[in-house]
Structure formats: C-alpha cells, structure tokens
Design an enzyme around this catalytic site. Structure first.
Site, PDB file in Angstrom:
ATOM      1  N   LYS A 121      49.806  77.040  -4.566  1.00 60.21           N
ATOM      2  CA  LYS A 121      51.262  77.193  -4.463  1.00 60.21           C
ATOM      3  C   LYS A 121      51.628  78.216  -3.391  1.00 60.21           C
ATOM      4  CE  LYS A 121      52.346  75.716  -9.158  1.00 60.21           C
ATOM      5  NZ  LYS A 121      52.571  76.120 -10.533  1.00 60.21           N
ATOM      6  N   SER A 144      55.795  75.325 -15.061  1.00 56.73           N
ATOM      7  CA  SER A 144      55.586  76.401 -14.084  1.00 56.73           C
ATOM      8  C   SER A 144      56.794  76.601 -13.168  1.00 56.73           C
ATOM      9  CB  SER A 144      54.347  76.114 -13.227  1.00 56.73           C
ATOM     10  OG  SER A 144      54.597  75.026 -12.365  1.00 56.73           O
TER      11      SER A 144
END
Lengths: 252, 811
Positions: free
Chosen positions: B702, B659
């Site tokens: 996030k 990611s």
C-alpha cells in the site's frame, strides 16, 4: 513330363466317406511335389442303392435312432458328395497348379475303388467317419505314418511321399515295418525331416498279419505297396483295409 | 473520555530502521554458504514434527496425520524426510502375492511371504510350469505311455469291432447283409453276395419275405443295442485313458512339487497352494500337451503365460528393501489407491484372471507410510470413501468400481482381502482440514493427528542464523552456486518481506527455492561463481517484472487521469484510500479515491459498495462501525440525525476487508466538518468504534503503491502515507521508498487514533473533549459536533412541521 509319364494320385470316395478339405490339400501338395496328377473318384454304392429301394429297409444311425432310407435321399446325397469332392479337389489342385480330374461311377463300393487303384501310382481310399469307436482317421491322418517297406525302390518312393507330407509340417513320427534292417539313407532322411522313427520287423508274407501289426499304431496313415494285396486275397484284404482304423495310401 | 480518545498525541513519522529491517551481512558470521553446515532439521516446524512423532510412534487405529499448511511450505518434503527416517528403523514388511484359488477361481487367494520371497515363489512357479511343459509331453511321447494308451484304445476298438463283426456274421448267416450308410448302418437281404433289389425280393415266397423282414427287425434291435452300448464303452475307455494319464503324470510331476514344497515348508499356505497346483496339473494334464510341434523357448514362455492358473502374481515385492516403505501417490484415484482388476479383450469379450490384479498405493505402502495430497484424494471420485473404508476395516479389499457402478457386467474377481497396517499422511491446506473436521464425522476418527505447519518463523538472531543454514541446505540439495553473505542477507530480507512482517521470516520453501534458483541463474548469466546480493535483487526484480503488467496498467491509468487520484491540493470529503490487489502470487497496492456525503437523516451510513453488492461482509462491517463511532462520539444523548454515503470512486470490482475504514471515516468527518483534506496523503487502517486505528494487511504494498504514483508525478516532500502504528513492525519497504523518506521527499506516518489521522489530513487540530463532551469550536471534532447538532435541530423542526401538517389535514 508327358501325361503318360505323369504319376497319378487317386482319391476314391463314396457316400460313407468323410470329405475333408485338409485331405484334399495334402494330396494336392504331394501331387505338386511329385509332379503328379490328382484324380478323384466318387463311387455310388450300387448295393446300398438297391437296399434303399426295398420298402421295409431303414437306417439305424450312430446314435441308435432308426430312420427311413430311400433311394431318392441316397441319390441326392451321392450327388451332393460327388460335387463336394469335385469342388475340394478343384480348389486344392487349383491353388497348387496341379492337374486334376474327378469322375463318378456306380458299382460295388470296395471293388470299384480298388479296381481303379490298379491304374494309379498312389491310391487313397476314403475313410468312413461316423463310427464313434473308431478314431477319426480322416481328421489328422498324417501325424503318424506306418510305412511298410518291401524293397529299396518303393522305400525311396515312400520317402518322397513322406517328405512331401513332412514339408507340410504334418508328420511327426514314422513306424517302419520291414523284413530287414531299413536302409540307412531312409533313416537319415527321416531324421533330417525331424521325424521320430520306430522300426518293427515283419515277415511280410501275410497281409492280414501285417495289418494287425500296424493296427495298434492307429490312428494315422498306412503307406504300403500295392503288392501288399495279392490278387487271390483281394476282396478279403480290401475289407481288412476298409476296417482298419487309419487312412491308407497304397504305392505302386 | 469514552473511546480512549487520546487526541493531542501527534502522529509519529516513521524513519530509519522502522521502514526496513535490514539483515546485516557482517553479523551473519560467514563469508559464503560454503562455510555453513547444512540444516538437518525442518526449520520452524517443531510443532508439526512433534505431531508426526506422536502419530508414527503410537501404533493405534486412527493415528493418521493431516499435515496442514499452505501450498509451498515444503510439507511434502518435511513429511517425506521425517517418514523416511522413521521407516529406516522399522522392519521390512512382508511381500504379498495373489495366487489362483482352485476351488473358487473368482476369489484369488492372498499369500503372505517374507520380503523378497514373493518374487522367488513367482520365479519358482514359472520355472515349474516351464519344466512341466517340457516334462509332460515327454511322458505322452514315451514308449511306455504309447503302448499302454494304444492298448486301451485297441481294447475299446476291438470290442466295438467284435460287436459289429459278430452281428455282421450273424446277419450273414441268416441271409442278411449289414451295409454301411453315410450316417449309420442298414440291413438288407442278399443272395449270392448281392443285395436283393425290390423285384428280386418281390419274387420271393411271401413266407420268405416275412421271415426276412422279421429277421431284419430282430437284427435291427441288436444293432441298436450295440450302438447304444458304444457310448458306455467309450466312456469307460476315456476313464481308463484318464486314469492312465493321471498315473503317468503323477509319477512324472510329483518330484517337482515335492522339491518346491520342501523349499517352502515354513509357509503352510504356500505348501497348500503347491498341493492344489499339483492336483490341478494332474487333473488337467491336457493343458500341457502341445497342440503343434514346437519346442522353441519363446514358445515355451508364451505357453507358460497361457497357464496363468499356476503362476504367482506378486502384488508387493519388498525384496532388497531396507526398512518400511514410504509411498507418495500423486494421483490417488480409487484404483490407484485400492488396486484394480484389469480385463483383457478376447474375441470381443472382456475376461480376467488373478494375474490381472494390479496393486494400489495402499498395497505398496502396507507396513509403512503413505503420503497423499488431500485435495487430490477428495476430488477423485470414491477415493476418499475407499480410503476411509480401508482404514476402518484395516484390510485391503479390491473391488471393481465398474461393477459397483453397474457400468460393466463382465465376470470379475473378488480377491481375498489383505490385512492393512499403514500410516496415512494427508497434506492439505488449513481450510480443508477445518472443513473436514466440521463436515466429515469420520475424519477425526481416522486422522486424529494434525501436523500444523508454521507459515513463518520469528526473526531473531538465532533463527536468522538457522535460516542462513536452511538457505545453504537448499542450495546444496539443488546443486546451486554458493551465496555470499550479502546474498543470504538479501534473501532473508526478502523472506521477511514475503512474510509481510519485518520481525518474521516466511517458511514458504517453494518461493525460497525459486528465488535461490533464479538468483543462481542470474549469477550464471553474469559469469559469477558465487551468487551475490545483486543477483538476488535481479531475481526479485525479474520475478516482480514478469507479473507486473497489471500493476503497470493500473498505475498508468492513474497517471493518465483515467483513474482519478489527486496527490496534491485539498478536497472536502475526499480521501486517498489504499487497496491491495492480489492475483495468485502477485500483489500490489494502489490508491483509490474514497468520497463521503452527509445530510439530514436518521443515523444510517450507506455503504454504496454494499448496496450494489460490490462490497464484502468485512467491508460492510467496517462501515457499520463508522456509524457506531459517529453516534457514540457526537450523538450520545441525542438521535444522530445524519445520513451519510460512502463510495470507492471508480471501483468496479469487489471491495473486501475493513482496511479502508479509517479513510472512510476521515472522508466522513471531512464532509461533516466541511474541512478539506490533503490529497498529498493517503491513509490505510481499520478503525474500531472508539476511533482507534487498527493494523491491516499488505502495508508495504500500500505504501509503495501510493509512493509510485507520487514519484511518477514528482515527489514534493509533502506526500506520504498514514498507516496504523501497529503496522510499523511489518514494514519492509522497497529501497527507493526508504531512500525517499530518508531524503525527506516522502513520509510514512504511524497513527493510533483517527484523531491523529484527521489532524494530519486536514492540518486542523482534532480537538480534545471537555468535561461536558464538547469540543473546541474550531477543531475538527468541534465542527463535526456543531454540524451534527445543527442537523438535529433541523430534524426536530422538520418533525414539528410534519406534525402540524398532519393535524391540519386531520382537522
């Protein structure tokens, strides 16, 4: 109670008798309950000793095996058994704080013992235990009691002995042998001790017939008055008593 | 353009409902959960239930079930409810008992009886033994027995006496006395009623002496014969007594057994057992004769227990049951599954009998269903093998594990096996299921049906309404306060957040129930009769706070400058990546500085994390994709003469996942283009070889992780997070983040390509390729391409110089 007043319970043993701690304990209990003195008598069988001195005499044991019989081994056995009787009585009487004594004499096995019985109030001759066929009278002698009653006084004395035995939890049933209806108080006293009672009538005239009458009740304990043994028939009755497959307790 | 480069398409600013897919309480159509009907079905588990239906309906071998799904999904509850419903309409299975096998006591016999009859038989046998204990001694105390026994004893005694008497008389008639010794008899000469001594004997004539000795020898042999015959007579006597005992007992006890046999006449095995007991009682009547004088009932009960050979061990009692059993064994050890044979210590030795056979879960579930936790079964020594063996053999065989392991050498039992008819449901996670399928050949044979439990549910109006009813049902089952519709809406939103998807709802029942319970507690603390949205939020916040220490430490570390993360200014080759940290049930996002360097080389991208074995394989894959992307975009016709290094700065733990590959690529492009990157932005997403940005997990954490750092330092309006466009559907951001975005103090950008991302990060156009594959010189791609070509030239020049030097050295 003075020594003269104190009753005497005599246990007579010989080399053929089975020494049992249970028997010693029971007699010590009875002595304690009756306030009696306990006496042990060990008879060294003189006739057997003489036989053992013969060079060709041997012993056939219960298993059928033949082995030597010597005076030395017999003396040693007598000595050991006498000490053992002393030890058992000492312990049993000591535990119950009963006066006791023990002695050893030489003589005819039966005659000596029964002669000594004349001087005591309760007499218990030792039982031989080695014959296979005979029920082991010494192992549990007090579960069943055959009681010969001749008169109410002796019945009361017998009852006190039975009561002492029942107090130890031994006695479960009693066969009353009497020439008339047994006293009601005796029956009710036995019932109170949770003892099953059977009654058999007897003419009480012939000791031999009387013993035959109680014999089927073996194994167990026969309580009988010493008067059961008229003097003229003593040796014969001694032998009958000795051969009876049950323990014997004679009352004065 | 290869790679689908759609440079020029602007990154999308994510706004409004895309940031948080709220659940409208007004649209729920009720005021409180009081208005809702409980939900009878297992929501969202149609696939699993269908599988369960097949397995329970198909009465064939191997159609057992593996219920797979993560822990907390409520598998056990769903399975149990399903099985209980099925079990209710199935017949009640029979009772099973163990009884003594009189022919082979080490192999107890199993008796099958209709439900409830096992306990009846047990009570009947206990009563029978109690009656026998009372009746048999009475026989022996009766006058009839006494007389007959005494007569027999007397016969023997008389026979013996007579033998000795006869011998004695014979001896006496020949001048020999038979004397008793301590252990037997001896024979000696006598005269005048007196045994002769040695001297008297010596005085006898020699002939007389010899005669006496001969007579004694002769009599001795006769004595030996008598003594040898005594055992024979005694055996005969004992045989007679035994015969009498049998006869008396037979008469006395046959009535008991006749009555019992009549009661159980429909069960031949029981009748056979009763016959064996009857025979054994008659043969072993002494066991019923008391040793002491006691008739109290406690004693009788104890004595009954002392005669276990006549009793019945009820292994399974279904008396009073309705339907088939559903058993859950939470500790499925070998013995808990298969049963065991216990031992008792007696005088230092261990012994056992069939009454000490204890049932296992399979016994209790026989004829019904058994639910087990797969991990528990697999981690209990020998349990898995034992379970498979039982299913394969379709019988329950109790075997002592201790004996099997040679740990114990005491006598044990081999109970007769019991036929097994059970459906087993194993509950476990998916990994375990697939591992078993892969590694255990027998697994597929015994567990043909997989009941795959869904982790989440599509979030549409219909399912939202059902979810509300699920909440109402859980509330009812747990006896909690009712929830108002706002509270239900907040719970639903939280479950969407938990599913990491605004368009899905988590089916993790454990977490949902925890949230409801904790919300209820907060409502109680507030003195409210109804749980409202505030209480739910308090529960959510408190749950986060309880486990928030690690996040706070990490956050603090950034704010104190220990962990270096810039949130303003610009830096070349430095990008804020975003990571998610997961600890059990806790997860939070945190920005991480990613830096890149580029230099002359041969096309390799060095993943420093991997070099030091801190990077996982997925991360390494992401980095290798970057190399492929660089080569395909900037060096399609030439060797890529670039070497690059990537590193997660101040990362001391492992890095896994791809990611961060978009962030890494942006850092690399910045390094090659020598363009500074805005530190007010953070980026997450993976990239493919064509530069497309792909969805990642943990997008909410996030975004919130970077937001928290920015908010702590002061939101400037220029800060934000770049996420993959495919992740927009997953956004369920915290209310404060949504508010900041709505106020223009923070931004969330959705990008589809790395070009969109690099434009945002550098503020420079990425640049679209021309027909020759060139890029505008001032674009990011143009600058990267120029640098790549420059490095190519440098490499060529370097190679020529090297060649010359080698020739010079050779010449």
């Amino acid at each position: 109670m003075t020594q003269a007043e104190r009753e005497r319970i005599l246990l007579a043993m010989d080399a053929c008798s089975v020494l049992s701690a249970g028997l010693a304990d029971t007699l010590a209990s009875v002595a304690a309950r009756l306030g009696a003195e306990l006496e042990g008598l060990f008879v060294e069988d003189a006739e057997l000793m003489r036989a053992a001195e013969l060079p060709f005499v041997s012993e056939v044991v219960a298993s059928g095996i033949e082995r030597g019989l010597t005076a030395e081994s017999l003396q040693r056995l007598n000595r050991d058994m006498s000490r053992e009787l002393d030890r058992l009585l000492s312990r049993a009487a000591g535990e119950r704080k009963v006066r006791w004594r023990c002695s050893t004499v030489q003589g005819s096995r039966l005659m000596t013992a029964f002669a000594a019985a004349e001087q005591c109030d309760l007499f218990v001759p030792g039982r031989a235990g080695h014959r296979r066929g005979a029920p082991d009278a010494a192992a549990s002698p007090f579960t069943r009691i055959s009681l010969v009653i001749q008169d109410p006084v002796r019945a009361a004395r017998a009852l006190s002995v039975i009561h002492a035995l029942a107090g130890n939890g031994h006695t479960r049933e009693v066969l009353l042998v009497c020439d008339r209806r047994p006293p009601a108080d005796l029956l009710s006293a036995l019932a109170a001790d949770r003892i099953r009672t059977y009654v058999q009538t007897s003419t009480m005239t012939d000791a031999r017939a009387l013993l035959e009458q109680v014999r089927p009740h073996a194994p167990g304990l026969l309580i009988a008055p010493k008067t059961l043994l008229p003097p003229s028939t003593v040796p014969a009755v001694y032998r009958l008593l000795d051969a009876l497959p049950m323990s014997v307790l004679l009352l004065r | 353009m290869p790679g689908g480069n759609d440079t020029g398409a602007a990154a999308r600013k994510v706004l409004g409902a895309d940031l948080y897919h709220a659940c409208n309480p007004a649209a729920l159509g009720f005021e409180t959960t009081r208005d809702l009907e409980p939900l009878d079905q297992a929501l969202g588990q149609d696939r699993a239930l269908e599988a369960m239906g097949l397995a329970t309906g198909l009465e064939r071998d191997g159609y057992n079930v593996f219920a797979l799904g993560t822990a907390g999904l409520g598998k056990h509850t769903v399975v149990r409810r399903f099985l209980e419903a099925r079990a209710a309409v199935r017949p009640v299975p029979p009772d099973w008992c163990y009884v003594n096998n009189f022919k082979a006591p080490s192999r107890p016999r199993a008796l099958r009886l209709p439900a409830g009859s096992g306990e009846r038989l047990r009570a009947d046998m206990a009563r029978c033994v109690e009656d026998l204990l009372a009746a048999i001694p009475t026989i022996f105390q009766g006058d009839e027995y006494r007389e007959r026994a005494q007569a027999l004893a007397r016969t023997f005694s008389d026979r013996e006496e007579k033998a000795f008497q006869t011998l004695g008389e014979k001896a006496q008639s020949r001048g020999i006395a038979m004397l008793r010794t301590p252990t037997g008899y001896t024979l000696a000469p006598f005269k005048d009623d007196k045994v002769l001594g040695p001297r008297e004997f010596a005085e006898l004539p020699e002939a007389e002496q010899k005669r006496i000795e001969a007579v004694i020898e002769e009599l001795k042999e006769e004595l030996k014969d008598i003594l040898a015959t005594l055992p024979v007579w005694q055996r005969q006597s004992q045989d007679e007594i035994r015969k009498l005992n049998r006869e008396m007992v037979q008469l006395a006890v046959s009535g008991f057994f006749t009555e019992l046999a009549a009661r159980y006449r429909d069960f031949p095995e029981v009748v056979e057992f009763l016959g064996a007991v009857h025979e054994d009682v008659v043969d072993n009547v002494d066991a019923f004769r008391p040793e002491g004088e006691s008739t109290v009932s406690e004693n009788t009960k104890r004595r009954v227990e002392q005669l276990p050979q006549y009793l019945v061990n009820v292994m399974v009692d279904h008396g009073g049951a309705e339907g088939a059993p559903v058993i859950y064994e939470d500790n499925p050890t070998y013995t808990n599954l298969l049963g065991r044979v216990e031992h008792v210590a007696q005088f230092g030795a261990l012994s056992t009998n069939f009454m000490l056979i204890k049932p296992g879960a399979l016994h209790r579930a026989n004829g019904g269903y058994l639910v087990l936790d797969a991990v528990q079964v697999l981690t209990s020594p020998f349990a898995w093998q034992a379970l498979k063996r039982a299913l394969r053999a379709r019988e329950l065989r109790i075997e002592s594990l201790e004996r099997f392991m040679s740990l114990l050498s005491t006598i044990s039992l081999e109970p007769e096996p019991i036929p097994l008819d059970v459906k087993v449901v194993l509950c476990g996670d998916r990994v375990l299921f697939y591992l078993l399928r892969e590694l255990d050949e027998e697994f597929a044979m015994h567990f043909k049906v997989a009941a795959d439990f869904s982790e989440e549910l599509e979030r549409d109006d219909g399912n939202t309404a059902l979810y509300a009813r699920l909440i109402a049902t859980l509330r009812r089952d747990d006896d909690l306060r009712h929830l108002d519709r706002a509270a239900v809406a907040r719970v639903i939103e939280h479950c969407a957040r938990r599913a990491q998807d605004a368009e899905r709802l988590s089916l993790h029942m454990g977490s949902l129930l925890d949230l409801l319970r904790e919300s209820d507690w907060h409502a109680g603390e507030a003195g409210s009769d109804v749980v409202d949205a505030t209480h739910v939020q308090q529960a959510i916040d408190a749950a986060i706070h309880r486990l928030d220490r690690l996040r706070e430490r990490a956050h603090e570390s950034i704010l104190r400058g220990i962990h270096m993360v810039d949130t303003d200014g610009k830096q070349v080759a430095q990008v804020n990546g975003l990571s998610v940290y997961r600890f059990d049930d806790v997860s939070f996002g945190q920005p991480t500085r990613i830096t890149a360097t580029a230099r002359l080389g041969s096309g390799e991208v060095v993943d420093i994390e991997r070099e030091v074995e801190l990077g996982g394989s997925l991360h390494s894959k992401g980095v290798l994709i970057l190399a492929a992307f660089l080569a395909s975009r900037y060096a399609r016709d030439n060797p890529l003469s670039v070497s690059a290094s990537l590193v997660f700065e101040q990362s001391y733990g492992g890095v896994e996942g791809d990611s961060a590959s978009a962030a890494e690529l942006c850092a690399l492009l910045s390094a090659l283009a020598d363009l500074p990157v805005r530190q007010s932005l953070a980026i997450t997403g993976s990239v493919n070889q064509h530069g497309q940005v792909q969805a990642i997990g943990g997008v909410n954490e996030k975004v919130e992780g970077f937001f928290d750092v920015c908010a702590a330092r002061g939101l400037t309006g220029g800060q934000g997070v770049i996420i993959p466009a495919a992740n927009v559907q997953h956004l369920m951001l915290r209310a404060d983040v949504v508010k900041a975005v709505e106020d223009g103090r923070f931004a969330v950008y959705a990008v589809s390509t790395v070009d969109e991302a690099i434009e945002l990060l550098t503020g420079v156009s990425a640049g679209a390729p021309d027909e020759q594959g060139g890029y505008p010189a001032d674009s990011v791609n143009g600058r990267v391409l120029a640098r790549v070509l420059e490095l190519n030239q440098l490499r060529k020049r370097h190679q020529v110089e090297m060649h010359r030097e080698q020739e010079h050295d050779a010449g």
